[in-house]
Design an enzyme around this catalytic site. Structure first.
Site, mmCIF file in Angstrom:
data_model
loop_
_atom_site.group_PDB
_atom_site.id
_atom_site.type_symbol
_atom_site.label_atom_id
_atom_site.label_comp_id
_atom_site.label_asym_id
_atom_site.label_seq_id
_atom_site.Cartn_x
_atom_site.Cartn_y
_atom_site.Cartn_z
ATOM 1 N N THR A 7 0.854 -1.190 0.000
ATOM 2 C CA THR A 7 0.000 0.000 0.000
ATOM 3 C C THR A 7 0.883 1.231 0.000
ATOM 4 O OG1 THR A 7 -1.685 1.250 1.215
ATOM 5 C CG2 THR A 7 -0.169 -0.050 2.544
ATOM 6 N N ASN A 9 -0.720 4.067 1.081
ATOM 7 C CA ASN A 9 -1.515 4.917 1.978
ATOM 8 C C ASN A 9 -0.806 4.960 3.347
ATOM 9 O OD1 ASN A 9 -3.423 5.611 4.025
ATOM 10 N ND2 ASN A 9 -5.075 5.289 2.553
ATOM 11 N N ALA A 10 -0.236 6.114 3.665
ATOM 12 C CA ALA A 10 0.579 6.252 4.877
ATOM 13 C C ALA A 10 -0.226 5.972 6.152
ATOM 14 C CB ALA A 10 1.166 7.658 4.940
ATOM 15 N N LYS A 12 -2.785 3.825 6.428
ATOM 16 C CA LYS A 12 -2.914 2.367 6.555
ATOM 17 C C LYS A 12 -1.608 1.782 7.093
ATOM 18 C CE LYS A 12 -6.031 1.288 2.670
ATOM 19 N NZ LYS A 12 -6.090 0.555 1.390
ATOM 20 N N ASP A 67 -7.630 -3.628 0.935
ATOM 21 C CA ASP A 67 -8.599 -2.805 0.223
ATOM 22 C C ASP A 67 -9.789 -2.605 1.147
ATOM 23 O OD1 ASP A 67 -8.635 -1.572 -2.542
ATOM 24 O OD2 ASP A 67 -10.706 -2.239 -2.327
ATOM 25 N N GLY A 147 -9.478 9.675 5.232
ATOM 26 C CA GLY A 147 -10.691 9.290 4.500
ATOM 27 C C GLY A 147 -11.951 9.826 5.150
ATOM 28 N N HIS A 174 -12.523 -1.687 11.501
ATOM 29 C CA HIS A 174 -12.621 -2.719 10.459
ATOM 30 C C HIS A 174 -11.244 -3.317 10.164
ATOM 31 C CE1 HIS A 174 -11.863 1.258 9.072
ATOM 32 N NE2 HIS A 174 -11.591 0.903 7.840
ATOM 33 N N ARG A 175 -10.256 -2.428 9.996
ATOM 34 C CA ARG A 175 -8.900 -2.884 9.654
ATOM 35 C C ARG A 175 -8.328 -3.731 10.794
ATOM 36 N NH1 ARG A 175 -7.589 1.501 7.974
ATOM 37 N NH2 ARG A 175 -8.075 0.895 5.844
HETATM 38 P P1 ITT Z 1 -3.874 1.600 -1.320
HETATM 39 O O1 ITT Z 1 -4.717 1.106 -2.473
HETATM 40 O O2 ITT Z 1 -2.501 2.054 -1.746
HETATM 41 O O3 ITT Z 1 -3.820 0.622 -0.186
HETATM 42 P P2 ITT Z 1 -5.975 3.600 -0.998
HETATM 43 O O4 ITT Z 1 -6.086 4.859 -0.208
HETATM 44 O O5 ITT Z 1 -6.184 3.673 -2.485
HETATM 45 O O6 ITT Z 1 -4.560 2.921 -0.682
HETATM 46 P P3 ITT Z 1 -8.278 1.886 -0.923
HETATM 47 O O7 ITT Z 1 -8.177 1.613 -2.379
HETATM 48 O O8 ITT Z 1 -8.524 0.734 0.001
HETATM 49 O O9 ITT Z 1 -6.972 2.592 -0.370
HETATM 50 O O10 ITT Z 1 -9.363 3.024 -0.740
HETATM 51 C C1 ITT Z 1 -10.197 3.015 0.324
HETATM 52 C C2 ITT Z 1 -10.734 4.394 0.607
HETATM 53 O O11 ITT Z 1 -11.737 4.170 1.615
HETATM 54 C C3 ITT Z 1 -9.697 5.315 1.249
HETATM 55 O O12 ITT Z 1 -9.067 6.152 0.318
HETATM 56 C C4 ITT Z 1 -10.569 6.102 2.227
HETATM 57 O O13 ITT Z 1 -11.222 7.155 1.575
HETATM 58 C C5 ITT Z 1 -11.604 5.081 2.651
HETATM 59 N N1 ITT Z 1 -11.151 4.361 3.872
HETATM 60 C C6 ITT Z 1 -10.580 3.126 3.943
HETATM 61 N N2 ITT Z 1 -10.254 2.823 5.210
HETATM 62 C C7 ITT Z 1 -10.615 3.894 5.938
HETATM 63 C C8 ITT Z 1 -10.511 4.215 7.308
HETATM 64 O O14 ITT Z 1 -9.947 3.392 8.182
HETATM 65 N N3 ITT Z 1 -10.983 5.395 7.701
HETATM 66 C C9 ITT Z 1 -11.543 6.248 6.840
HETATM 67 N N4 ITT Z 1 -11.652 6.043 5.534
HETATM 68 C C10 ITT Z 1 -11.194 4.869 5.075
#
Ligand code: ITT
Length: 191
Positions: A7, A9-10, A12, A67, A147, A174-175
Site C-alpha cells: 500500500t 496509503n501512509a 494504513k 482494500d 478518509g 474494520h482494519r
Molecule cells: P492503497 O490502495 O494504496 O492501499 P488507498 O487509499 O487507495 O490505498 P483503498 O483503495 O482501500 O486505499 O481506498 C479506500 C478508501 O476508503 C480510502 O481512500 C478512504 O477514503 C476510505 N477508507 C478506507 N479505510 C478507511 C478508514 O480506516 N478510515 C476512513 N476512511 C477509510
C-alpha cells in the site's frame, strides 16, 4: 518474518505496523516497486487480491494488501469499492462533501467500514475480512485518521474515528478486526 506491505496509503501503513509490530514490514520502495498497484475490479475482495498478486507475480515477495471501503445503507452500499474516488477525484474532502449531500435527505444514516486483507505467502493466497458498523453524522468532527473518519461514529460510541487516538481506533476498527484474524492465522501457521 518479512512481509511487503502493498500500500502507499501512509495512514494504513501506520495502523497496520502499529498493530502488528513483530512482523518485519518491507515497503514498496524497499522492493523498488514504483508502479501504481492495479485496482480495476468491481469488488473490494478482488481489488485487494489484485494488489497483492501484482507484487507476488512481479516481485516474488510475500506481501499483504488492504482494500477497504465505506458502505452506506441508504445509498445501496455506496461509495463501497469507489470510496477512494467517490467524487471522481482522489480527494477525501470532496468525497465527504458528496457523501453528506447524497445522504442529507435520508433519515437512515447507518454505514459500515469494511477491510479485506490479502496475504500472499509462499505463493498461496489468504483473505481476512473485518468490519465495523456505525453511522454517518451530518458534519465533520475531529482531525485524526483519514478518509471518511471525521463523519463516521461507530455503534456504541459518541465520537468519530477522527476524534480517537490511533490506539482507540485500532482497538475497534474494520482494519484491526481483519488484522486480528491475520495475526491468529500467522501464529497458528508460521510462528
Ligand atoms: P492503497 O490502495 O494504496 O492501499 P488507498 O487509499 O487507495 O490505498 P483503498 O483503495 O482501500 O486505499 O481506498 C479506500 C478508501 O476508503 C480510502 O481512500 C478512504 O477514503 C476510505 N477508507 C478506507 N479505510 C478507511 C478508514 O480506516 N478510515 C476512513 N476512511 C477509510
Amino acid at each position: 518474518m518479512k512481509i511487503c506491505l502493498a500500500t502507499r496509503n501512509a495512514h494504513k501503513i501506520e495502523e497496520i505496523t502499529h498493530q502488528l509490530p513483530k512482523i518485519e514490514w518491507v515497503s514498496l520502495d524497499e522492493i523498488e516497486c514504483e508502479e501504481e498497484l492495479p485496482e480495476t475490479s468491481t469488488t473490494i475482495a478482488e481489488n485487494s487480491a489484485q494488489k497483492a498478486l501484482f507484487i507476488w507475480n512481479n516481485y516474488h515477495e510475500n506481501c499483504l494488501s488492504d482494500d477497504s471501503g465505506l458502505e452506506v445503507e441508504a445509498l445501496d452500499g455506496e461509495p463501497g469499492v469507489d470510496s477512494a474516488h467517490y467524487s471522481g477525484e482522489r480527494d477525501s474532502e470532496k468525497n465527504i462533501d458528496l457523501l453528506l449531500n447524497n445522504l442529507f435527505i435520508f433519515e437512515n444514516k447507518k454505514a459500515r467500514f469494511v477491510t479485506i486483507l490479502t496475504l500472499v505467502i509462499d505463493g498461496k493466497t489468504h483473505q481476512f475480512e473485518g468490519e465495523i458498523k456505525g453511522k454517518i453524522i451530518n458534519e465533520r468532527k475531529g482531525k485524526n485518521g483519514f478518509g471518511y473518519d471525521s463523519v463516521f461514529v461507530p455503534d456504541n460510541y459518541t465520537t468519530t474515528f477522527a476524534e480517537m487516538t490511533l490506539e482507540q481506533k485500532n482497538a475497534l476498527s474494520h482494519r484491526s478486526n481483519a488484522l486480528k484474524k491475520l495475526q491468529i492465522f500467522l501464529q497458528n501457521n508460521y510462528f
